[in-house]
Write a protein that holds these residues in place. Structure first.
Motif, PDB file in Angstrom:
ATOM      1  N   LEU A   1       2.863  -4.582 -13.547  1.00 23.21           N
ATOM      2  CA  LEU A   1       2.946  -3.460 -12.624  1.00 23.21           C
ATOM      3  C   LEU A   1       1.692  -3.360 -11.777  1.00 23.21           C
ATOM      4  N   ARG A   2       1.857  -2.882 -10.571  1.00 20.98           N
ATOM      5  CA  ARG A   2       0.747  -2.550  -9.695  1.00 20.98           C
ATOM      6  C   ARG A   2       0.642  -1.029  -9.606  1.00 20.98           C
ATOM      7  N   ARG A   3      -0.453  -0.563  -9.051  1.00 24.01           N
ATOM      8  CA  ARG A   3      -0.659   0.873  -8.889  1.00 24.01           C
ATOM      9  C   ARG A   3      -1.224   1.173  -7.516  1.00 24.01           C
TER      10      ARG A   3
ATOM     11  N   TYR B   1       4.256   0.573  -9.929  1.00 30.74           N
ATOM     12  CA  TYR B   1       5.429  -0.060  -9.327  1.00 30.74           C
ATOM     13  C   TYR B   1       5.399  -1.558  -9.570  1.00 30.74           C
ATOM     14  N   TYR B   2       6.571  -2.145  -9.503  1.00 33.40           N
ATOM     15  CA  TYR B   2       6.724  -3.594  -9.583  1.00 33.40           C
ATOM     16  C   TYR B   2       7.017  -4.115  -8.193  1.00 33.40           C
ATOM     17  N   GLU B   3       6.424  -5.251  -7.865  1.00 34.10           N
ATOM     18  CA  GLU B   3       6.671  -5.863  -6.563  1.00 34.10           C
ATOM     19  C   GLU B   3       6.999  -7.334  -6.734  1.00 34.10           C
ATOM     20  N   THR B   4       7.958  -7.816  -5.972  1.00 36.82           N
ATOM     21  CA  THR B   4       8.301  -9.228  -5.949  1.00 36.82           C
ATOM     22  C   THR B   4       8.876  -9.559  -4.574  1.00 36.82           C
ATOM     23  N   GLY B   5       9.147 -10.837  -4.359  1.00 38.39           N
ATOM     24  CA  GLY B   5       9.752 -11.249  -3.105  1.00 38.39           C
ATOM     25  C   GLY B   5       8.739 -11.659  -2.054  1.00 38.39           C
ATOM     26  N   SER B   6       9.224 -11.846  -0.847  1.00 33.91           N
ATOM     27  CA  SER B   6       8.403 -12.323   0.254  1.00 33.91           C
ATOM     28  C   SER B   6       7.619 -11.187   0.887  1.00 33.91           C
ATOM     29  N   PRO B   7       6.300 -11.291   0.979  1.00 33.70           N
ATOM     30  CA  PRO B   7       5.528 -10.219   1.637  1.00 33.70           C
ATOM     31  C   PRO B   7       5.846 -10.080   3.111  1.00 33.70           C
ATOM     32  N   ASP B   8       6.475 -11.097   3.693  1.00 31.45           N
ATOM     33  CA  ASP B   8       6.830 -11.048   5.106  1.00 31.45           C
ATOM     34  C   ASP B   8       8.280 -10.628   5.349  1.00 31.45           C
ATOM     35  N   GLY B   9       9.037 -10.408   4.283  1.00 34.87           N
ATOM     36  CA  GLY B   9      10.434 -10.037   4.426  1.00 34.87           C
ATOM     37  C   GLY B   9      10.621  -8.555   4.651  1.00 34.87           C
TER      38      GLY B   9
ATOM     39  N   VAL C   1      13.026  -0.649  -1.106  1.00 32.44           N
ATOM     40  CA  VAL C   1      12.509   0.152  -2.219  1.00 32.44           C
ATOM     41  C   VAL C   1      13.691   0.518  -3.106  1.00 32.44           C
ATOM     42  N   LEU C   2      13.624   0.128  -4.364  1.00 31.05           N
ATOM     43  CA  LEU C   2      14.692   0.359  -5.334  1.00 31.05           C
ATOM     44  C   LEU C   2      14.296   1.516  -6.233  1.00 31.05           C
ATOM     45  N   LEU C   3      15.114   2.557  -6.278  1.00 27.63           N
ATOM     46  CA  LEU C   3      14.753   3.823  -6.913  1.00 27.63           C
ATOM     47  C   LEU C   3      15.695   4.139  -8.071  1.00 27.63           C
ATOM     48  N   HIS C   4      15.112   4.312  -9.246  1.00 27.28           N
ATOM     49  CA  HIS C   4      15.906   4.514 -10.466  1.00 27.28           C
ATOM     50  C   HIS C   4      16.286   5.975 -10.676  1.00 27.28           C
ATOM     51  N   GLY C   5      17.164   6.202 -11.636  1.00 29.29           N
ATOM     52  CA  GLY C   5      17.643   7.538 -11.928  1.00 29.29           C
ATOM     53  C   GLY C   5      17.110   8.088 -13.237  1.00 29.29           C
ATOM     54  N   PHE C   6      17.695   9.204 -13.677  1.00 33.57           N
ATOM     55  CA  PHE C   6      17.420   9.844 -14.962  1.00 33.57           C
ATOM     56  C   PHE C   6      18.689   9.802 -15.810  1.00 33.57           C
ATOM     57  N   PRO C   7      18.585   9.483 -17.095  1.00 36.20           N
ATOM     58  CA  PRO C   7      17.414   9.061 -17.845  1.00 36.20           C
ATOM     59  C   PRO C   7      17.344   7.532 -17.947  1.00 36.20           C
TER      60      PRO C   7
ATOM     61  N   PHE D   1      13.895 -10.753   0.784  1.00 34.75           N
ATOM     62  CA  PHE D   1      13.377  -9.392   0.858  1.00 34.75           C
ATOM     63  C   PHE D   1      12.035  -9.268   0.130  1.00 34.75           C
ATOM     64  N   ARG D   2      11.260  -8.274   0.530  1.00 35.52           N
ATOM     65  CA  ARG D   2      10.129  -7.793  -0.254  1.00 35.52           C
ATOM     66  C   ARG D   2      10.634  -6.605  -1.056  1.00 35.52           C
ATOM     67  N   ILE D   3      10.451  -6.615  -2.362  1.00 33.03           N
ATOM     68  CA  ILE D   3      11.044  -5.600  -3.236  1.00 33.03           C
ATOM     69  C   ILE D   3       9.950  -4.765  -3.881  1.00 33.03           C
ATOM     70  N   ILE D   4      10.095  -3.458  -3.797  1.00 35.67           N
ATOM     71  CA  ILE D   4       9.206  -2.492  -4.433  1.00 35.67           C
ATOM     72  C   ILE D   4      10.062  -1.650  -5.378  1.00 35.67           C
ATOM     73  N   VAL D   5       9.670  -1.579  -6.657  1.00 43.24           N
ATOM     74  CA  VAL D   5      10.434  -0.803  -7.647  1.00 43.24           C
ATOM     75  C   VAL D   5       9.472   0.163  -8.335  1.00 43.24           C
ATOM     76  N   PRO D   6       9.383   1.414  -7.873  1.00 44.37           N
ATOM     77  CA  PRO D   6       8.432   2.359  -8.451  1.00 44.37           C
ATOM     78  C   PRO D   6       9.013   3.153  -9.622  1.00 44.37           C
ATOM     79  N   HIS D   7       8.135   3.496 -10.548  1.00 44.47           N
ATOM     80  CA  HIS D   7       8.471   4.522 -11.530  1.00 44.47           C
ATOM     81  C   HIS D   7       8.391   5.881 -10.832  1.00 44.47           C
ATOM     82  N   LEU D   8       9.456   6.667 -10.899  1.00 42.90           N
ATOM     83  CA  LEU D   8       9.447   7.996 -10.293  1.00 42.90           C
ATOM     84  C   LEU D   8       8.447   8.909 -10.990  1.00 42.90           C
ATOM     85  N   ARG D   9       8.096   9.997 -10.334  1.00 43.93           N
ATOM     86  CA  ARG D   9       7.205  10.984 -10.947  1.00 43.93           C
ATOM     87  C   ARG D   9       7.736  11.397 -12.320  1.00 43.93           C
TER      88      ARG D   9
END
Length: 315
Positions: free
Chosen positions: A10-12, A22-30, A34-40, A58-66
């Protein structure tokens, strides 16, 4: 649990309110999605979607929600709000912190609501929207209106969390609460204890209970919102339209949200929109049917480019 794939490392990054993990993968130029998860649930709803999208450039960003995972509030004095305006504002703050001008937003449940709020209030920042269960901005002014008893039964935790007994129960056994919700939300999804245990790591966040409890009390009109989001909530009360290209998805095996043809919410979408039903998918659609969710992200990019692949179909 060690045998299951993980979205790691994970990055911060620091926003105005949070340190977001958050987790990041994919092409930085793509194109960024942003992929957003639900509860629970947690970011591992996208454990199969993220690499599929990365393969597509794609460049993919997957954050942990608040309130989830290692994401933390920057100050003890900040309200642990779970209201819809806060979730949407967090998405835009994350884009700002990462220096991303515009992105595709995709999500379900809380994450779908965050994406929908961001798309409605900041359309200039959103390339396109993918959302499970259609238009997810809450009409809090109409929260007193009941729905059918059968559907109300599936939302037992809404009312449980209105009580101090519910707060105590969630704090005592967040994984047990999640298990019951998962089974109801996705009755044909054969998840195992390892999948649940992996997600439950996100529930150990010290703010998890406060954020969850506030979210459900606020959405039913029984808790005030944080002052910082008052103006945004006032705008959301008008149920603003979604003007960006959008793909909405309904799973045909969603235990709480029966699949529709999309017509009942069509008036909320004034831009190009494609509605799809995904066969045998429950509420946690990206984890249950990752290929279909990945295809929906590709579809919304095609809509933006003016080349939609479908009018309406079932996958």
């Amino acid at each position: 649990m060690s045998a299951l794939p993980l979205l790691a490392p994970l990055r911060r990054v620091t926003t105005d309110v949070l340190e977001v993990a958050y987790y990041e993968t994919g092409s930085p130029d793509g194109d960024t999605v942003v992929l957003l998860h639900g509860f629970p649930y947690d970011i591992h709803s996208y454990v199969d979607v993220a690499p599929l999208l990365a393969e597509g450039g794609f460049r993919i960003i997957v954050p942990h929600l608040r309130g989830h995972g290692p994401t933390r509030f920057l100050s003890d004095s900040l309200p642990r709000s779970g209201q819809q305006a806060a979730l949407g504002a967090d998405v835009i703050a994350l884009l700002d912190a990462l220096g991303i001008e515009r992105a595709y937003l995709a999500g379900y449940d809380w994450g779908g609501r965050a994406a929908t709020v961001a798309a409605a209030l900041w359309p200039e920042r959103v390339l396109g929207l993918v959302c499970v269960n259609g238009y997810l901005i809450q009409d809090i002014g109409a929260a007193i209106n009941p729905i059918s008893p059968e559907l109300e039964a599936g939302f037992w935790y809404f009312y449980y969390f209105l009580t101090e007994r519910g707060r105590t129960g969630l704090a005592a056994d967040p994984r047990g609460v999640a298990r019951v919700i998962w089974k109801r939300n996705s009755p044909v999804w054969a998840f195992g204890e390892a999948e649940l245990e992996r997600a439950a790591e996100a529930f150990t966040n010290p703010d998890y209970v406060d954020v969850v409890i506030h979210s459900y009390r606020h959405r039913l009109g029984l808790a005030p919102g944080a002052d910082a989001y008052a103006d945004l909530e006032a705008r959301l009360a008008g149920l603003p339209p979604i003007t960006v290209p959008t793909v909405t998805l309904d799973g045909t095996a969603d235990g709480n949200f029966p699949a529709t043809d999309g017509s009942s919410t069509a008036h909320h979408f004034t831009g190009p929109r494609l509605h799809l039903q995904v066969a045998d998918a429950g509420h946690n659609l990206p984890q249950e049917r990752p290929e279909a969710f990945t295809a929906a992200v590709r579809d919304v990019r095609a809509l933006r480019r003016g080349h939609p692949r479908h009018d309406c179909l079932t996958r």
